[in-house]
Enzyme design. Structure first.
Site, mmCIF file in Angstrom:
data_model
loop_
_atom_site.group_PDB
_atom_site.id
_atom_site.type_symbol
_atom_site.label_atom_id
_atom_site.label_comp_id
_atom_site.label_asym_id
_atom_site.label_seq_id
_atom_site.Cartn_x
_atom_site.Cartn_y
_atom_site.Cartn_z
ATOM 1 N N HIS A 56 -0.804 -16.497 4.446
ATOM 2 C CA HIS A 56 -0.483 -15.316 5.453
ATOM 3 C C HIS A 56 -1.447 -15.299 6.448
ATOM 4 O O HIS A 56 -2.581 -15.529 6.340
ATOM 5 C CB HIS A 56 -0.227 -14.107 4.595
ATOM 6 C CG HIS A 56 0.668 -13.986 3.471
ATOM 7 N ND1 HIS A 56 1.216 -12.939 3.235
ATOM 8 C CD2 HIS A 56 1.636 -15.047 2.935
ATOM 9 C CE1 HIS A 56 2.134 -13.114 2.071
ATOM 10 N NE2 HIS A 56 2.267 -14.454 1.890
ATOM 11 N N GLU A 58 -2.785 -12.704 7.485
ATOM 12 C CA GLU A 58 -3.743 -11.814 7.426
ATOM 13 C C GLU A 58 -5.173 -12.553 6.537
ATOM 14 O O GLU A 58 -6.395 -12.338 6.809
ATOM 15 C CB GLU A 58 -3.631 -10.291 6.454
ATOM 16 C CG GLU A 58 -2.554 -9.614 7.202
ATOM 17 C CD GLU A 58 -0.988 -10.104 6.775
ATOM 18 O OE1 GLU A 58 -0.152 -8.966 6.898
ATOM 19 O OE2 GLU A 58 -0.470 -11.133 6.570
ATOM 20 N N CYS A 86 1.501 -7.114 3.004
ATOM 21 C CA CYS A 86 1.975 -7.076 1.588
ATOM 22 C C CYS A 86 0.695 -7.011 0.600
ATOM 23 O O CYS A 86 -0.336 -6.646 1.086
ATOM 24 C CB CYS A 86 2.560 -8.569 1.221
ATOM 25 S SG CYS A 86 1.278 -9.892 1.050
ATOM 26 N N CYS A 89 -2.286 -9.421 0.588
ATOM 27 C CA CYS A 89 -3.045 -9.294 1.861
ATOM 28 C C CYS A 89 -3.845 -8.009 1.758
ATOM 29 O O CYS A 89 -4.951 -7.818 2.282
ATOM 30 C CB CYS A 89 -2.063 -9.295 2.931
ATOM 31 S SG CYS A 89 -1.511 -11.000 3.287
#
Length: 153
Positions: A56, A58, A86, A89
């Site tokens: 992801h 992040e 999420c 993260c």
């Protein structure tokens, strides 16, 4: 530059990163980490390209910022991201001790900054993160909706 203009400036850059992700077939999420008004690292989703569930934006930007600063502690940093983080993260954000997360739009299905869960401000954890939300919300939301609309065609 005042704080709101600063947030909008950096979120505009995150939005450009999300557009790069979309061009590569990735879910359009862009992120950057800023310290003392300077961009330390930037990333977009690379999950499809790398075939890695954890890639992801992040996670990647935290890794890159830690490498750039030579420390896993990102205590005086702000993370800008186009979509609410999420749970995975959010956990990485907590672990890296990021001071503030600025996100554009909420994620009603997986958001861990207040939508589904609030990991970032959970008082039971050893670190809480300041949240600023809604910066360039319309633009970032439009980018995500357009991406998923095209996938369904």
């Amino acid at each position: 530059m005042d704080e709101l203009n600063s947030h909008e400036h950096f979120m505009q850059m995150a939005l450009k990163l999300s557009q790069e992700a979309a061009e590569r077939g990735e879910v359009p999420i862009g992120a950057l980490i800023v310290k003392d008004g300077t961009i330390v690292a930037q990333a977009h989703n690379e999950k499809e390209e790398a075939q890695q569930a954890i890639y992801h934006a992040e996670i990647l930007v935290i890794k890159r910022a830690s490498e750039a600063l030579g420390s896993w502690r990102l205590t005086d940093c702000t993370l800008y991201v186009t979509l609410e983080p999420c749970a995975m993260c959010a956990g990485a954000i907590i672990q890296s001790r990021i001071k503030r997360v600025v996100f554009a739009t909420r994620d009603p299905k997986a958001g861990a900054g207040g939508s589904v869960l609030n990991v970032l401000e959970n008082k039971n954890l050893n670190h809480q993160v300041e949240i600023v939300e809604g910066v360039l919300e319309q633009e970032c939301s439009h980018e995500l909706k357009s991406f998923f609309r095209k996938l369904r065609l």
